[in-house]
Design a protein around this motif. Structure first.
Motif, mmCIF file in Angstrom:
data_model
loop_
_atom_site.group_PDB
_atom_site.id
_atom_site.type_symbol
_atom_site.label_atom_id
_atom_site.label_comp_id
_atom_site.label_asym_id
_atom_site.label_seq_id
_atom_site.Cartn_x
_atom_site.Cartn_y
_atom_site.Cartn_z
ATOM 1 N N LYS A 88 2.483 10.188 -3.320
ATOM 2 C CA LYS A 88 1.182 10.794 -2.429
ATOM 3 C C LYS A 88 2.061 11.458 -1.391
ATOM 4 C CE LYS A 88 -3.079 9.993 -0.114
ATOM 5 N NZ LYS A 88 -3.848 9.030 0.385
ATOM 6 N N ASP A 124 2.838 4.490 -1.110
ATOM 7 C CA ASP A 124 2.414 5.464 -2.153
ATOM 8 C C ASP A 124 3.441 6.717 -1.937
ATOM 9 O OD1 ASP A 124 1.709 7.183 -4.045
ATOM 10 O OD2 ASP A 124 -0.464 6.945 -3.691
ATOM 11 N N SER A 148 0.803 -1.395 -0.053
ATOM 12 C CA SER A 148 -0.065 -0.082 -0.078
ATOM 13 C C SER A 148 0.745 1.257 0.104
ATOM 14 C CB SER A 148 -0.760 -0.162 1.352
ATOM 15 O OG SER A 148 -0.063 -0.279 2.463
#
Length: 244
Positions: A133, A130, A128
């Motif tokens: 981001k 990122d 998960s």
């Protein structure tokens, strides 16, 4: 008039003082744990750092002093103190969770000091994760990394797999080289107190980072107006030494 003569042979390169800062459970102590090849995390209550610890490692024949600061909200004052001591702040941001309240607070403490920032995006091994981001969230806080057009070095790391850990040490060494940190081993003693406590057997015990001069057993020192005699010295691994 008495004049202090500084010998060039006494001037040495000083190891950078690096503070690890960031949100709770973003992997700060795990990164240190990886570097030291010891298990700091398991000794901490609930896996959260309960104090400020200073640890020194060697990387490519050069020493780096790390300070681990607590990430929990209750330890804001400790983090501020750790930030002021540092030459370099490694801002640890989880690639999975991104910028959190203590991340923002760590940025504030760093800006209040003269320390250089390096961003370490942790937990990049997680599905998960990122990183882009997280970089975007940092940009909102005016922390813009190099590949986003800024001037802040960033490294992607995983203390679990070891990926990027060597790159992080290289980045610290490069920034320290640019800072050109020096000390006079025979100059006036200057040290930053990281933490202090009273031990029932030993009496007052202080953790400190030496920034200039040399501290020796038997030396009389003054700290915040209090005078004391150094009874013993030990390094970050508990080994007794005669001087530091």
């Amino acid at each position: 008039m008495e004049t202090n003569v500084v010998s060039k042979s006494n001037i040495q390169k000083r190891p950078p003082v690096v503070t690890i800062m960031g949100h709770v459970d973003h992997g700060k102590t795990s990164i240190l744990d990886f570097f030291r090849h010891s298990n700091i995390v398991s000794k901490e209550h609930g896996g959260i750092t309960q104090h400020i610890g200073a640890y020194q490692i060697e990387h490519k024949n050069s020493k780096i002093t790390f300070i681990d600061t607590p990430g929990h909200a209750a330890f804001s004052g400790m983090r501020a103190r750790g930030g002021r001591v540092a030459d370099i702040v490694v801002l640890v941001v989880s690639a999975e969770e991104g910028v959190k309240p203590q991340t923002v607070e760590a940025i504030k403490h760093t800006r209040a000091s003269t320390a250089q920032i390096i961003v370490a995006f942790s937990k990049v091994d997680l599905p998960s994760a990122d990183v882009q981001k997280a970089k975007q969230q940092l940009a909102v806080e005016n922390i813009v990394v190099e590949d986003w057009g800024g001037d802040i070095v960033s490294v992607e790391v995983s203390s679990k797999t070891g990926d990027g850990m060597e790159d992080l040490l290289d980045a610290i060494a490069t920034v320290a080289e640019i800072l050109d940190l020096k000390m006079d081993t025979e100059g006036e003693l200057e040290a930053n107190i990281i933490e202090a406590r009273v031990d029932k057997q030993k009496g007052p015990v202080v953790s400190a980072v030496i920034r200039n001069g040399t501290i020796r057993v038997g030396m009389e020192v003054t700290a915040t107006g209090k005078e004391a005699k150094i009874k013993s010295l030990m390094d970050d691994r508990g080994v007794l030494v005669k001087e530091a």
